[in-house]
Design an enzyme around this catalytic site. Structure first.
Site, PDB file in Angstrom:
ATOM      1  N   HIS A   1     154.807  -7.498  30.309  1.00  0.00           N
ATOM      2  CA  HIS A   1     155.976  -6.692  30.548  1.00  0.00           C
ATOM      3  C   HIS A   1     155.622  -5.230  30.350  1.00  0.00           C
ATOM      4  O   HIS A   1     155.808  -4.114  31.299  1.00  0.00           O
ATOM      5  CB  HIS A   1     157.259  -7.023  30.149  1.00  0.00           C
ATOM      6  N   GLU A   2     155.032  -4.830  29.319  1.00  0.00           N
ATOM      7  CA  GLU A   2     154.916  -3.462  28.656  1.00  0.00           C
ATOM      8  C   GLU A   2     153.628  -3.332  29.353  1.00  0.00           C
ATOM      9  O   GLU A   2     153.687  -1.834  29.982  1.00  0.00           O
ATOM     10  CB  GLU A   2     154.811  -3.668  27.124  1.00  0.00           C
TER      11      GLU A   2
ATOM     12  N   CYS B   1     165.196  -5.469  30.689  1.00  0.00           N
ATOM     13  CA  CYS B   1     164.453  -4.444  30.491  1.00  0.00           C
ATOM     14  C   CYS B   1     165.506  -3.292  29.741  1.00  0.00           C
ATOM     15  O   CYS B   1     166.602  -3.193  30.289  1.00  0.00           O
ATOM     16  CB  CYS B   1     163.699  -3.862  31.708  1.00  0.00           C
TER      17      CYS B   1
ATOM     18  N   HIS C   1     154.734  -1.705  32.854  1.00  0.00           N
ATOM     19  CA  HIS C   1     155.530  -0.259  32.589  1.00  0.00           C
ATOM     20  C   HIS C   1     154.272   0.797  32.641  1.00  0.00           C
ATOM     21  O   HIS C   1     154.494   1.860  33.453  1.00  0.00           O
ATOM     22  CB  HIS C   1     156.385  -0.119  31.205  1.00  0.00           C
TER      23      HIS C   1
END
Length: 162
Positions: free
Chosen positions: A130-131, A88, A134
């Site tokens: 993953h995004e 990351c 976030h």
């Protein structure tokens, strides 16, 4: 072209769930442009708005030479499993074996408010997950379990000043 600095672990914006985008205007288009410029830097597969200090549900991705973005993403149709090292930008220099779904469907909007659907497999599925994490105030280290999680937390204590 504006490449924005990446917020690092410890910045509260990374742990705060992002707000839904409700206005598709010039400010959003500027944000998307900054995200896409930022993700084009070498070695980057995705950048979420919180990583550049903006608490909105928007991210950009750069996978296999394809740069794009998603506003207000919702993931569905998770299938299969993959496990690979994940890192990351907000946790530089760290990388750990992370389990993700092998495929996923991402529903959202483009910068003009037009609906879009991205069917991701492999690395693209990993980037979409993953995004989106976030945007929910989660980091990939939050998904780790067992010995890998303990190793990641030890590494975090070592590299993050108190």
């Amino acid at each position: 072209m504006t490449v924005r600095p990446i917020r690092l672990f410890g910045d509260p914006v990374l742990r705060t769930p992002a707000d839904h985008v409700t206005t598709f205007d010039a400010a959003l288009r500027d944000l998307v442009q900054d995200l896409e410029d930022t993700v084009r830097e070498p070695g980057r597969a995705g950048v979420a708005a919180p990583q550049i200090g903006v608490g909105l549900r928007v991210f950009s991705y750069n996978v296999a030479g394809v740069v794009g973005h998603v506003v207000n993403p919702v993931l569905s149709d998770f299938a299969g499993e993959q496990s690979d090292e994940e890192g990351c930008l907000s946790l530089p220099g760290m990388g750990f074996e992370t389990r993700r779904s092998e495929s996923v469907v991402c529903h959202g909007f483009d910068q003009h408010g037009e609906p879009l659907v991205i069917e991701g497999t492999g690395f693209l599925a990993r980037a979409l997950q993953h995004e989106t994490d976030h945007l929910d105030g989660r980091l990939y280290i939050d998904t780790l379990t067992g010995d890998v999680r303990r190793q990641a937390l030890r590494e975090l204590r070592r590299v993050v000043p108190r």
